[in-house]
Write a protein that holds these residues in place. Structure first.
Motif, short mmCIF file in Angstrom:
data_model
loop_
_atom_site.label_atom_id
_atom_site.label_comp_id
_atom_site.label_asym_id
_atom_site.label_seq_id
_atom_site.Cartn_x
_atom_site.Cartn_y
_atom_site.Cartn_z
N PRO A 92 50.64 26.80 66.14
CA PRO A 92 51.45 27.77 65.41
C PRO A 92 52.45 27.08 64.49
CG PRO A 92 52.27 27.55 67.64
CD PRO A 92 51.02 26.73 67.57
N SER A 93 52.53 27.56 63.27
CA SER A 93 53.46 26.99 62.29
C SER A 93 54.80 27.71 62.36
CB SER A 93 52.89 27.13 60.88
OG SER A 93 51.67 26.43 60.75
N LEU A 94 55.85 26.94 62.30
CA LEU A 94 57.21 27.48 62.27
C LEU A 94 57.80 27.16 60.91
CD1 LEU A 94 59.72 28.75 63.59
CD2 LEU A 94 60.24 26.51 64.58
N ILE A 95 57.99 28.18 60.10
CA ILE A 95 58.52 28.02 58.74
C ILE A 95 60.04 28.12 58.80
CG2 ILE A 95 58.50 28.90 56.39
CD1 ILE A 95 55.81 27.80 57.40
N LEU A 96 60.72 27.08 58.34
CA LEU A 96 62.18 27.03 58.37
C LEU A 96 62.70 27.07 56.93
CD1 LEU A 96 64.92 26.66 59.78
CD2 LEU A 96 64.46 24.19 59.85
N MET A 97 63.47 28.11 56.62
CA MET A 97 63.98 28.30 55.27
C MET A 97 65.50 28.25 55.26
SD MET A 97 61.11 28.76 53.58
CE MET A 97 61.64 29.43 52.00
N GLY A 98 66.06 27.66 54.19
CA GLY A 98 67.51 27.60 54.05
C GLY A 98 68.05 28.83 53.34
N ASN A 99 69.37 28.85 53.13
CA ASN A 99 69.96 30.05 52.54
C ASN A 99 69.81 30.05 51.01
OD1 ASN A 99 72.09 28.66 51.33
ND2 ASN A 99 73.60 29.34 52.81
N TRP B 84 58.32 22.73 70.36
CA TRP B 84 57.39 23.52 69.55
C TRP B 84 56.04 22.82 69.47
CZ3 TRP B 84 57.61 28.36 68.18
CH2 TRP B 84 56.68 28.84 67.25
N PRO B 85 54.95 23.51 69.78
CA PRO B 85 53.65 22.84 69.88
C PRO B 85 52.92 22.63 68.56
CG PRO B 85 53.45 25.15 70.49
CD PRO B 85 54.91 24.91 70.26
N GLY B 86 53.35 23.30 67.48
CA GLY B 86 52.67 23.15 66.19
C GLY B 86 53.56 22.47 65.17
N SER B 87 53.34 22.82 63.89
CA SER B 87 54.12 22.23 62.80
C SER B 87 55.41 23.01 62.56
CB SER B 87 53.31 22.25 61.50
OG SER B 87 52.14 21.47 61.61
N VAL B 88 56.47 22.27 62.26
CA VAL B 88 57.70 22.86 61.76
C VAL B 88 57.81 22.44 60.30
CG1 VAL B 88 60.20 23.06 61.98
CG2 VAL B 88 58.78 22.75 64.03
N VAL B 89 57.79 23.41 59.40
CA VAL B 89 57.70 23.13 57.97
C VAL B 89 58.91 23.73 57.25
CG1 VAL B 89 56.29 23.30 55.90
CG2 VAL B 89 55.19 23.22 58.16
N PRO C 134 50.13 32.97 64.81
CA PRO C 134 49.86 31.75 64.04
C PRO C 134 51.06 31.23 63.26
CG PRO C 134 48.94 33.67 62.91
CD PRO C 134 49.43 34.14 64.25
N CYS C 135 52.04 32.12 62.98
CA CYS C 135 53.17 31.73 62.15
C CYS C 135 54.44 32.39 62.65
CB CYS C 135 52.91 32.13 60.69
SG CYS C 135 54.18 31.58 59.52
N TRP C 136 55.52 31.65 62.58
CA TRP C 136 56.84 32.14 62.97
C TRP C 136 57.82 31.77 61.86
CZ3 TRP C 136 57.66 33.93 68.25
CH2 TRP C 136 56.48 33.92 69.01
N VAL C 137 58.93 32.48 61.76
CA VAL C 137 59.87 32.26 60.67
C VAL C 137 61.27 32.04 61.24
CG1 VAL C 137 60.91 33.21 58.58
CG2 VAL C 137 58.51 33.71 59.12
N ALA C 138 61.94 30.99 60.76
CA ALA C 138 63.34 30.74 61.10
C ALA C 138 64.13 30.67 59.79
CB ALA C 138 63.50 29.46 61.88
N LEU C 139 65.27 31.34 59.76
CA LEU C 139 66.10 31.40 58.56
C LEU C 139 67.48 30.85 58.88
CD1 LEU C 139 65.22 35.07 57.51
CD2 LEU C 139 64.17 32.95 56.64
#
Length: 258
Positions: A209-216, A186-191, A115-120
């Protein structure tokens, strides 16, 4: 029992504290019987297993020894002094394992599998990265994706902070361009998160599926990365603090999305 710091295996394991040695060998160090057992239970056997006398009779160590030997790895008993030198700690763990690094290509991921993925993006602190990997494991995230020049997830500090989750969470590396191209399908939200965003993170429309994108830690998401997001959100600050630790903020976002 190996007692000499000049033993070739001991020297090789000590060198893995350096990123250059890890990059050249493709190996990393996991300290402690718990971490080693996590790898073994995931079907990942150590290539080298070092242990002190006090751990020799532990049933979990015996299982790790069998797994290492079955995989053709090297098992050695060492002194407390060697464990301290290898760990660079005065009070070292009684077991140290050396494992092969594992990175998964972006194209191998199936977004619908979690359901959730993480990108840093350009995360700098290994403690933060390790804690995020541990949180991603706890929440059942599909993977942690490192975008751009990030710190090493297989550094000793990062692996310590994962508490064994480094074996459970798939890791990927990508350049900014590679990530941007992959994200298009990506088929879901990129947040993403931005201090200047107007949408509260609790009110965003998370499409799985949500893709959470976080900065440094210092700069957050730069404009070109924020532009890749379907929505940018903020985590409200009610006290005097104007920001959150990256691993804490990422944990809040992960659970908001799941």
């Amino acid at each position: 029992v190996v007692t000499s710091l000049t033993n070739p295996t001991v020297k090789a394991v000590r060198a893995l504290h350096l990123r250059k040695a890890r990059d050249e060998s493709g190996l990393f160090v996991a300290e402690g019987l718990k971490n080693v057992t996590e790898g073994v239970e995931q079907g990942i056997a150590p290539q080298i297993l070092m242990f002190g006398k006090e751990a020799a009779s532990h049933p979990l160590l015996k299982a790790a020894v069998r797994a290492t030997e079955d995989a053709g790895g090297e098992v050695i008993e060492v002194t407390q002094d060697i464990l301290a030198k290898v760990s660079r700690r005065d009070n070292p763990q009684a077991v140290v394992g050396v494992f092969k690094q594992r990175f998964v290509p972006l194209t191998a991921f199936q977004p619908a599998s979690a359901p959730c993925w993480v990108a840093l993006h350009r995360v700098r602190d290994p403690g933060n990265l390790g804690t995020i990997i541990r949180t991603a494991d706890a929440a059942g995230c599909g993977a942690v994706i490192l975008v751009g020049e990030c710190c090493d997830p297989y550094s000793v500090e990062a692996v310590r902070a994962t508490m064994g989750s480094v074996f459970a969470v798939p890791l990927a590396k990508a350049s900014e361009a590679e990530f941007a191209a992959w994200r298009r399908d990506w088929p879901g939200s990129v947040v993403g998160t931005l201090l200047s965003a107007e949408v509260d993170h609790r009110q965003a429309d998370y499409v799985r599926p949500s893709l959470i994108l976080m900065g440094n830690e210092q700069q957050g998401l730069p404009p070109e990365m924020a532009a890749l997001c379907d929505v940018n959100v903020k985590i409200p600050m009610r006290g005097r603090a104007d920001s959150l630790n990256l691993s804490v903020a990422t944990g809040i976002m992960i659970y908001a999305a799941t």
